[in-house]
Design a protein around this motif. Structure first.
Motif, short mmCIF file in Angstrom:
data_model
loop_
_atom_site.label_atom_id
_atom_site.label_comp_id
_atom_site.label_asym_id
_atom_site.label_seq_id
_atom_site.Cartn_x
_atom_site.Cartn_y
_atom_site.Cartn_z
N LYS A 91 21.69 6.73 48.38
CA LYS A 91 21.07 5.97 49.45
C LYS A 91 21.21 6.69 50.78
O LYS A 91 20.25 6.82 51.53
CB LYS A 91 21.72 4.60 49.56
CG LYS A 91 21.06 3.73 50.59
CD LYS A 91 21.99 2.70 51.13
CE LYS A 91 21.98 2.80 52.65
NZ LYS A 91 22.90 1.91 53.28
N ILE A 94 18.84 9.50 51.17
CA ILE A 94 17.49 9.12 51.58
C ILE A 94 17.43 8.99 53.10
O ILE A 94 16.54 9.50 53.75
CB ILE A 94 17.08 7.77 50.95
CG1 ILE A 94 16.89 7.95 49.44
CG2 ILE A 94 15.79 7.25 51.58
CD1 ILE A 94 16.34 6.70 48.78
N ILE A 95 18.42 8.28 53.65
CA ILE A 95 18.41 8.07 55.09
C ILE A 95 18.62 9.38 55.82
O ILE A 95 17.93 9.68 56.78
CB ILE A 95 19.45 7.01 55.50
CG1 ILE A 95 19.05 5.66 54.89
CG2 ILE A 95 19.54 6.88 57.01
CD1 ILE A 95 20.05 4.56 55.09
N LYS A 163 18.08 -10.58 57.02
CA LYS A 163 18.01 -10.13 55.65
C LYS A 163 16.69 -9.41 55.37
O LYS A 163 16.55 -8.68 54.38
CB LYS A 163 18.21 -11.32 54.69
CG LYS A 163 18.74 -10.89 53.34
CD LYS A 163 19.30 -12.07 52.59
CE LYS A 163 19.40 -11.79 51.10
NZ LYS A 163 20.29 -10.65 50.80
N GLY A 164 15.73 -9.63 56.26
CA GLY A 164 14.47 -8.89 56.16
C GLY A 164 13.59 -9.31 54.99
O GLY A 164 12.84 -8.49 54.46
N THR B 7 13.18 -5.32 55.91
CA THR B 7 14.02 -5.05 54.73
C THR B 7 14.60 -3.64 54.84
O THR B 7 15.78 -3.42 54.56
CB THR B 7 13.19 -5.12 53.43
OG1 THR B 7 12.28 -6.21 53.50
CG2 THR B 7 14.08 -5.26 52.22
N PHE B 11 18.38 -2.37 55.04
CA PHE B 11 18.83 -1.33 54.10
C PHE B 11 19.60 -0.24 54.85
O PHE B 11 20.69 0.17 54.43
CB PHE B 11 17.60 -0.75 53.39
CG PHE B 11 17.87 0.45 52.52
CD1 PHE B 11 18.54 0.33 51.31
CD2 PHE B 11 17.43 1.72 52.90
CE1 PHE B 11 18.79 1.44 50.51
CE2 PHE B 11 17.66 2.83 52.10
CZ PHE B 11 18.34 2.69 50.90
N ILE B 12 19.04 0.21 55.97
CA ILE B 12 19.72 1.25 56.75
C ILE B 12 21.10 0.76 57.21
O ILE B 12 22.07 1.50 57.19
CB ILE B 12 18.87 1.65 57.99
CG1 ILE B 12 17.56 2.29 57.54
CG2 ILE B 12 19.65 2.60 58.90
CD1 ILE B 12 16.58 2.52 58.66
N ASP B 20 19.62 -5.45 45.52
CA ASP B 20 18.47 -5.24 46.41
C ASP B 20 18.45 -3.82 46.96
O ASP B 20 17.40 -3.22 47.13
CB ASP B 20 18.50 -6.25 47.56
CG ASP B 20 18.11 -7.65 47.10
OD1 ASP B 20 17.55 -7.76 45.99
OD2 ASP B 20 18.35 -8.61 47.84
N GLU B 25 15.91 1.41 47.33
CA GLU B 25 16.06 2.84 47.16
C GLU B 25 14.99 3.41 46.22
O GLU B 25 14.36 4.41 46.50
CB GLU B 25 17.45 3.06 46.57
CG GLU B 25 17.98 4.44 46.70
CD GLU B 25 19.33 4.52 46.00
OE1 GLU B 25 20.20 3.66 46.28
OE2 GLU B 25 19.49 5.42 45.17
N VAL B 28 11.55 3.30 47.84
CA VAL B 28 11.36 4.34 48.86
C VAL B 28 11.08 5.69 48.20
O VAL B 28 10.24 6.47 48.66
CB VAL B 28 12.58 4.43 49.80
CG1 VAL B 28 12.51 5.65 50.70
CG2 VAL B 28 12.70 3.17 50.65
N ARG B 29 11.76 5.94 47.10
CA ARG B 29 11.53 7.19 46.37
C ARG B 29 10.11 7.28 45.84
O ARG B 29 9.51 8.34 45.80
CB ARG B 29 12.46 7.27 45.16
CG ARG B 29 13.79 7.82 45.48
CD ARG B 29 14.61 7.93 44.20
NE ARG B 29 16.02 7.84 44.49
CZ ARG B 29 16.69 8.75 45.16
NH1 ARG B 29 16.07 9.85 45.57
NH2 ARG B 29 17.96 8.60 45.41
N HIS B 35 8.50 5.65 52.54
CA HIS B 35 9.33 6.74 53.04
C HIS B 35 8.99 7.06 54.49
O HIS B 35 9.86 7.27 55.33
CB HIS B 35 9.18 7.97 52.14
CG HIS B 35 10.18 9.04 52.47
ND1 HIS B 35 9.84 10.20 53.12
CD2 HIS B 35 11.52 9.10 52.29
CE1 HIS B 35 10.92 10.93 53.32
NE2 HIS B 35 11.96 10.29 52.81
N LEU B 38 10.37 4.34 56.66
CA LEU B 38 11.82 4.50 56.82
C LEU B 38 12.10 5.57 57.88
O LEU B 38 12.95 5.39 58.75
CB LEU B 38 12.46 4.88 55.48
CG LEU B 38 13.98 5.00 55.47
CD1 LEU B 38 14.64 3.62 55.59
CD2 LEU B 38 14.49 5.67 54.21
#
Ligand SMILES: [Zn+2]
Lengths: 215, 135
Positions: A91, A94-95, A163-164, B7, B11-12, B20, B25, B28-29, B35, B38
């Motif tokens: 994760k 990715i960020i 929570k989005g 969301t 996540f970030i 979730d 993840e 996004v892939r 992507h 993000l």
């Protein structure tokens, strides 16, 4: 705003008071360790991270605004440290990748200053004022709903913003109508926009207001 | 699960539960659009633009106080408030409040073993040396 007692504690530490420093560590280390343990199972690593967090706090103590909540600030530093440690995880990759390819690497030293500290804004005073104004408006909104005991609206807004989730998902979680959730979202947006205007800020500085009404 | 901008934002901030988080993840892939989204969120955060959600989470705006969590544990609050705190803990999944509650529930505290206690003691002593010098 932090309690008077907490503000006094910070001031004492800023003056080099050892007893106050011990008090702060004893008060917060339990919750911080439990926070770290939720992400990192190894107790010893968690203890290291928590100690680094306290050192991070201490290294910025001169700039710490005593009116801020110590807990939020410490959780912020610790959260950054946990993310740094978990960098090898997918994760974070990715960020990280998103950060790299946008060409805007975060401050190398950000782990020692919780987000929201002045360094996070890279000295951009205007951005800081805008964010402070938004905090004020959100606090007013939450206080207003709590005063009216309108917990349903609060839950709805918290699901959407924090929570989005989408309107539909929030409706399912709360067992209410999709349109009711949409009206809660409108209510919150209007409340915030109205109060931002009272603070002489244009809602345009927060781009999400134009996007939040979509789904 | 619909993945909105909010969301990705959660996540970030590591504010999603594990399930979730894995879903996001994966999405996004697989989706270049997500992507890109993000990326744009990370970039806008870097210049100081934070969403309502990010600010709300960071400042713990709706978190009950430690004292309230303690009363929650004892069920010494009105039912509406108890219901809300339960929601905040379990549905929103606030990490900070869950950590506080765990800490309130653990009688022994985090220094259960002798090695951890010793490490704590040493840290307390050594870190004092880093305090600002008394005026
Ligand atoms: Zn909370």
């Amino acid at each position: 705003m932090a309690s008077t007692e907490e503000q006094l504690l910070v001031k004492k530490i800023q003056d080099g008071d050892e007893q106050a420093w011990s008090t702060l560590i004893l008060r917060f280390e339990g919750r911080l360790t439990n926070y770290a343990l939720r992400k990192i199972k190894d107790h010893s690593s968690c203890q290291d991270l928590v100690q680094e967090t306290f050192l991070g706090f201490l290294s910025n103590i001169g700039n710490f605004d005593p009116s801020r909540y110590i807990q939020s600030y410490l959780f912020g530093i610790l959260g950054n440290k946990i993310n740094d440690l978990l960098r090898s995880r997918d994760k974070s990759k990715i960020i990280d990748h998103a950060v790299d390819s946008s060409g805007n690497q975060l401050d190398a030293g950000h782990a020692d200053s919780a987000m929201g500290a002045s360094t996070w804004y890279r000295g951009d005073e205007k951005k800081k004022l805008e964010n402070d104004a938004l905090i004020k408006c959100l606090n007013l909104l939450i206080e207003h709903l709590l005063q009216k005991k309108d917990y349903l609206k609060l839950k709805s807004i918290e699901l959407l913003f924090v929570k989005g989730v989408s309107n539909l998902e929030a409706a399912n979680i709360l067992g209410i109508d999709n349109r009711t959730v949409a009206s809660h979202r409108h209510y919150a947006n209007n409340f915030i926009i109205e109060h931002l205007k009272k603070l002489h800020l244009s809602p345009d500085v927060f781009p999400q207001f134009s996007q939040q009404d979509q789904d | 699960m619909t993945i909105t901008k909010a969301t990705l934002d959660a996540f970030i901030d590591d504010h999603l539960n594990e399930q979730d988080s894995i879903r996001v993840e994966k999405a996004v892939r697989e989706s270049p659009e997500l992507h890109t989204l993000l990326k744009s969120i990370v970039a806008s955060r870097d210049i100081g633009d934070h969403s309502i959600g990010a600010i709300w989470r960071r400042e713990h705006l709706s978190c009950p106080t430690r004292e309230e969590l303690s009363s929650y544990k004892e069920e010494a609050l009105d039912t509406q408030r108890i219901d809300y705190i339960k929601f905040h803990l379990e549905i929103v999944g606030c990490n900070a409040c869950q950590a506080n509650l765990l800490d309130l529930n653990s009688a022994k505290g985090p220094k259960a073993n002798p090695a951890a206690r010793e490490k704590h003691r040493q840290f307390l002593e050594n870190s004092k040396l880093l305090l600002p010098k008394k005026q």
